[in-house]
Scaffold this active site. Structure first.
Site, mmCIF file in Angstrom:
data_model
loop_
_atom_site.group_PDB
_atom_site.id
_atom_site.type_symbol
_atom_site.label_atom_id
_atom_site.label_comp_id
_atom_site.label_asym_id
_atom_site.label_seq_id
_atom_site.Cartn_x
_atom_site.Cartn_y
_atom_site.Cartn_z
ATOM 1 N N GLN B 346 0.881 -1.156 0.000
ATOM 2 C CA GLN B 346 0.000 0.000 0.000
ATOM 3 C C GLN B 346 0.918 1.205 0.000
ATOM 4 O O GLN B 346 1.946 1.179 0.672
ATOM 5 C CB GLN B 346 -0.877 0.000 1.257
ATOM 6 C CG GLN B 346 -2.140 0.801 1.157
ATOM 7 C CD GLN B 346 -3.292 0.000 0.542
ATOM 8 O OE1 GLN B 346 -3.801 -0.933 1.138
ATOM 9 N NE2 GLN B 346 -3.693 0.345 -0.667
ATOM 10 N N THR B 517 1.257 0.128 7.004
ATOM 11 C CA THR B 517 -0.067 -0.472 7.034
ATOM 12 C C THR B 517 0.066 -1.985 6.914
ATOM 13 O O THR B 517 0.989 -2.484 6.283
ATOM 14 C CB THR B 517 -0.946 0.085 5.898
ATOM 15 O OG1 THR B 517 -2.247 -0.444 6.027
ATOM 16 C CG2 THR B 517 -0.402 -0.265 4.543
ATOM 17 N N THR B 518 -0.891 -2.697 7.502
ATOM 18 C CA THR B 518 -0.866 -4.160 7.465
ATOM 19 C C THR B 518 -1.690 -4.643 6.273
ATOM 20 O O THR B 518 -2.684 -5.349 6.439
ATOM 21 C CB THR B 518 -1.373 -4.709 8.816
ATOM 22 O OG1 THR B 518 -0.640 -4.061 9.857
ATOM 23 C CG2 THR B 518 -1.150 -6.201 8.945
ATOM 24 N N HIS B 519 -1.301 -4.185 5.116
ATOM 25 C CA HIS B 519 -2.013 -4.532 3.891
ATOM 26 C C HIS B 519 -1.035 -5.164 2.905
ATOM 27 O O HIS B 519 -0.737 -4.607 1.869
ATOM 28 C CB HIS B 519 -2.658 -3.300 3.258
ATOM 29 C CG HIS B 519 -3.616 -2.569 4.148
ATOM 30 N ND1 HIS B 519 -4.090 -1.314 3.862
ATOM 31 C CD2 HIS B 519 -4.202 -2.923 5.317
ATOM 32 C CE1 HIS B 519 -4.920 -0.920 4.827
ATOM 33 N NE2 HIS B 519 -4.996 -1.877 5.721
ATOM 34 N N ASN B 520 -0.532 -6.347 3.244
ATOM 35 C CA ASN B 520 0.375 -7.070 2.353
ATOM 36 C C ASN B 520 -0.477 -7.909 1.418
ATOM 37 O O ASN B 520 -1.346 -8.654 1.879
ATOM 38 C CB ASN B 520 1.286 -7.998 3.147
ATOM 39 C CG ASN B 520 1.873 -7.329 4.382
ATOM 40 O OD1 ASN B 520 1.202 -7.220 5.409
ATOM 41 N ND2 ASN B 520 3.090 -6.874 4.286
#
Lengths: 235, 592
Positions: B346, B517-520
């Site tokens: 992200q 952000t934890t959006h891998n």
């Protein structure tokens, strides 16, 4: 025999002294009084003096308490003795080649090891921070933060500074159950109401929020949390 | 010595959002489901209640709800010329642990993809010509918005999402996001309240001809019962959302929304502290036989199953497939192979806005999804001709996480410590808001996942290796969207200082250290061509038809939106096809 006193250790700071280690008269109920006679959990006296001098350089006293007045040294002592300091959440398998700054922590040390070594190495190569005057401490912190202090090949100066500054800020603003933020010093300064959080009726209001801070272990009717947990646990 | 247990119909790896949703639906469909969860039991009522949960040091700084790197981590490098080194401490992203997974510490920002997002290569090729995607491995998802819509809508109902619909059945609605795809129904709950800074953002954006709306929120705004019978309560705006569980039953999470309604079911069994080592392949070459795990006592256990569902965090799903040999590993030197390909992230930039003294943000009053948003510059909602990039992002003034250790705004030019800093902080703290540019992330050949040659975990398995830097496309996108956000900030009333930051700024390497952000996403992407996807459009593995993969690892590239809504829409889409089509007649659902 003269009993151990954290306060006496920190009062031993050089000419610049610390506004610091002595709580003011208005803080007579200060939990610091209750752990003053407790030996450090992790720190040596010299390390405690380093953290006091560094803490009060980073967060000096003004009309709001300094880092040490807010209990930051007690906080750091407990943190380094506990899971954080002992590296419980760090992956510490070798090898440890040097990385880029984008790759983060690559030191073969727990945070406790890092500070023990770092403070010793810095002390070996010059006057201990606590023995410098205010200007000298400012200069030393500036150099450390800019990576200009030589702490040997395997401790980047900025790595140590970043960890130090994070700890000092945590100690100033974390819930008082951890020994810092004494009498809600940090929370009162910024106006943070604390852990008892319910704001449904105030979301749309354009005004200061008129409530005194309350921590996790708040004692109703006072401006303080329950007694310092380290003291409650006993030896 | 490995203990072999009796066979079950379905084994599910991971008890987060997707795993518990699969377990609920399949158990009620008559399949006996065994869910394997690496972490421990925990519950909102007993483990997330205030004031103890409202402990910034413990949860936001020491990250008590997140995975411990000694248990599970990866190695990281910016490019193939570097040696990847272990991520020794959590930073850029925060996978979860325990019941509910990362689903308990999300913010609740619940989005859905744009129709054009799901057909990205086709859409951009049609509108601008194929060359606009040169150098990128962007592709279509293989599923359309219309196909996903019922499942996106169902997840809105599971969460009790709060918001104003912008498009119901093609009719644009006042106050909502006019760019979104058509919804079959309004949001189940009304939008969140509007604090003073967000109102100023709204008025500025509207005055500029943009289309502000209240961010869709899984922080529930009134008493609500979801389709499984779970009871949710109104959000208190306590400000302890991201990185915390919600003891108020106000933030939808997998424990209260699904687990509580499933736990007594005769077809459901959940085993805690079970660390899955690998998926076992059958000698038939087209199926798997079950999974092998290590239990709490350190014993190796083989759990045979007719169907294996991979529902771990996206990164760990890819790791499990890599160590199990499920699919051909991607090789960036040749472009061959699919497993690990198309990792994306992200692209986050931000504007920091400091107000005059008479504007009170009181940032401790907040909720994870308390935001005022414009979507005018997301996806292909604007003309990309001549801009030099594809994708975009939403711009949102968020009042989410104003706790005093992590939230220390000061005016630009302030020293970073000392007396001046201290004074600036106390003058600024209650008069500040952040505006985020939540940008998309394109897949490129050099960003990928594979296995590390040097470092291992405690079970002797190689770490996952992440190779990633921001693609030039995304750097250009972030700079451009950030300029748009800054324009909005300049039009806000009562503003004293504005400053910007950009994780993907020109010349700055992506860093694993600061939280982003934890959006891998990606690494096991879905599609309609086995040469460019690991699973087919139903989430079914191309090579092993009784393996179904869930989560953001399916995304061929990342959206300008938070992933939980899209990935749960995909989960219910997969589950429906398992129930309706696969389980009655197990076979590949698409021809390779």
């Amino acid at each position: 025999m003269i009993p151990f006193s954290r306060r006496a250790v920190l009062m031993g700071l050089g000419a610049a002294g610390l506004s610091a280690a002595v709580p003011g008269p208005a803080k007579a109920q200060n939990p610091f009084q209750r752990i003053d006679g407790r030996p450090w959990f992790f720190l040596s006296d010299a390390e405690a003096r380093f953290f006091a001098a560094a803490g009060d350089t980073l967060i000096p006293g003004d009309e709001f308490p300094s880092a040490t007045q807010a209990g930051v040294v007690d906080f750091i002592d407990l943190q380094l003795a506990g899971p954080y300091g002992q590296g419980a959440t760090l992956y510490l398998k070798g090898p440890f080649p040097q990385g880029t700054s984008a790759q983060g922590w690559q030191m073969p040390y727990t945070p406790a090891d890092l500070f023990r070594r770092g403070i010793a190495l810095m002390g070996d190569s010059g006057t201990p921070l606590a023995d410098l005057d205010a200007e000298g401490r400012n200069d030393a912190m500036t150099r450390l933060s800019e990576g200009e202090t030589d702490i040997g090949p395997d401790i980047p100066a900025t790595g140590l500074f970043d960890e130090l500054w994070a700890l000092v800020r945590e100690g100033y603003f974390a819930d008082p159950i951890y020994g810092g933020n004494r009498d809600y010093a940090g929370w009162e300064m910024v106006g943070f109401p604390g852990a008892h959080a319910y704001y449904l009726d105030f979301v749309e209001v354009n005004a200061p929020y008129p409530v005194q801070p309350r921590g996790i272990a708040h004692v109703p009717g006072t401006n303080r949390p329950a007694e310092f947990p380290g003291a409650r646990r006993g030896g | 010595m490995v203990t072999t247990l009796p066979k079950t119909d379905v084994v599910i790896v991971g008890a987060g959002w997707t795993g518990l949703a699969a377990a609920y639906e399949l158990a009620h469909n008559g399949q006996r489901c065994v869910v394997l969860e690496r972490g421990s039991y925990r519950h909102d009522a007993t483990d997330f209640a205030g004031p103890e949960e409202h402990d910034e040091l413990k949860y936001a700084r020491r990250k008590e709800h997140m995975i411990d790197t000694p248990v599970k981590t990866l190695s990281f490098r910016n490019n193939r010329d570097e040696q990847a080194l272990p991520m020794r401490r959590l930073g850029s992203f925060l996978p979860g642990k325990g019941l509910g997974g990362a689903g308990i510490h999300w913010n609740g920002q619940l989005w859905r993809p744009l129709p054009s997002d799901l057909e990205m290569r086709s859409h951009y090729t049609d509108r601008y010509g194929a060359s606009i995607l040169d150098g990128m491995t962007v592709q279509d998802w293989g599923v359309t918005y219309d196909e996903l819509e019922p499942h996106l809508d169902f997840f809105d109902r599971i969460c009790g999402t709060a918001g104003i619909a912008g498009n119901i059945g093609g009719e644009i609605q006042e106050g909502g996001n006019p760019f979104e795809g058509p919804r079959s129904a309004p949001y189940p709950n009304p939008p969140m309240k509007t604090p003073p800074p967000l109102q100023r953002f709204h008025d500025a954006a509207q005055g500029m001809g943009l289309h502000p709306f209240q961010m869709p929120s899984a922080n529930v705004t009134q008493s609500y019962e979801n389709p499984y019978g779970a009871q949710l309560h109104p959000c208190t705006y306590c400000g302890f959302c991201e990185r915390f569980g919600c003891g108020y039953y106000a933030k939808a999470d997998p424990i209260i929304c699904i687990y509580d309604r499933l736990k007594g079911h005769e077809n459901f069994e959940l085993r805690f502290e079970t660390h899955v080592l690998r998926v076992e392949k059958s000698s038939d070459g087209q199926t798997v036989t079950g999974v092998t795990y290590v239990d709490a006592e350190g014993r190796e256990v083989f759990q045979p199953a007719d169907v294996v569902c991979l529902n771990a965090y996206g990164l760990w799903n890819v790791h499990l497939m890599l160590v199990s040999g499920l699919g051909e590993r991607y090789d960036p030197a040749t472009g061959e192979g699919t497993l690990g390909r198309n990792y994306a992230y992200q692209t986050i930039a931000a504007v920091s806005v400091i107000f005059e003294e008479d504007v009170w943000s009181n940032p401790f009053i907040g909720a994870g999804a308390l935001g005022m948003t414009v979507d005018d510059y997301n996806g292909d909602n604007f003309d990309h001709t001549g801009l030099g990039f594809v994708g975009g992002g939403y711009i949102s003034a968020n009042q989410t996480n104003g706790r005093p250790i992590n939230y220390q705004p000061v005016p630009p030019g302030t020293p970073s410590w000392g007396l001046e800093w201290k004074q600036a902080l106390r003058e600024t703290y209650a008069h500040h808001v952040g505006i985020v540019c939540h940008g998309s992330s394109m897949s490129v050949p050099e960003n990928y996942l594979d296995l590390d040659p040097t470092w291992t975990d405690d079970y002797g398995q190689p770490l996952l290796r992440l190779t990633f830097d921001f693609p030039d496309n995304d750097r250009r996108m972030a700079a451009w969207v950030l300029d748009r956000a800054e324009e909005i900030a300049r039009n806000m009333e009562g503003v004293r200082h504005i400053s910007t930051s950009n994780n993907a700024a020109e010349g700055e390497a992506y860093s694993i250290v600061p939280y982003q952000t934890t959006h891998n996403t990606g690494g096991a992407v879905m599609g309609t061509d086995p040469a460019t996807s690991v699973v087919n459009r139903y989430g079914q593995h191309w090579d092993y038809h009784n393996v179904f993969v869930f989560g953001a690892c399916l995304f061929p590239q990342n959206l300008g939106y938070n992933p939980t809504g899209p990935l749960m829409g995909l989960a219910y889409w997969t589950i429906e096809h398992m129930k309706r089509d696969y389980l009655p007649d197990p076979r590949p659902l698409m021809d390779a």
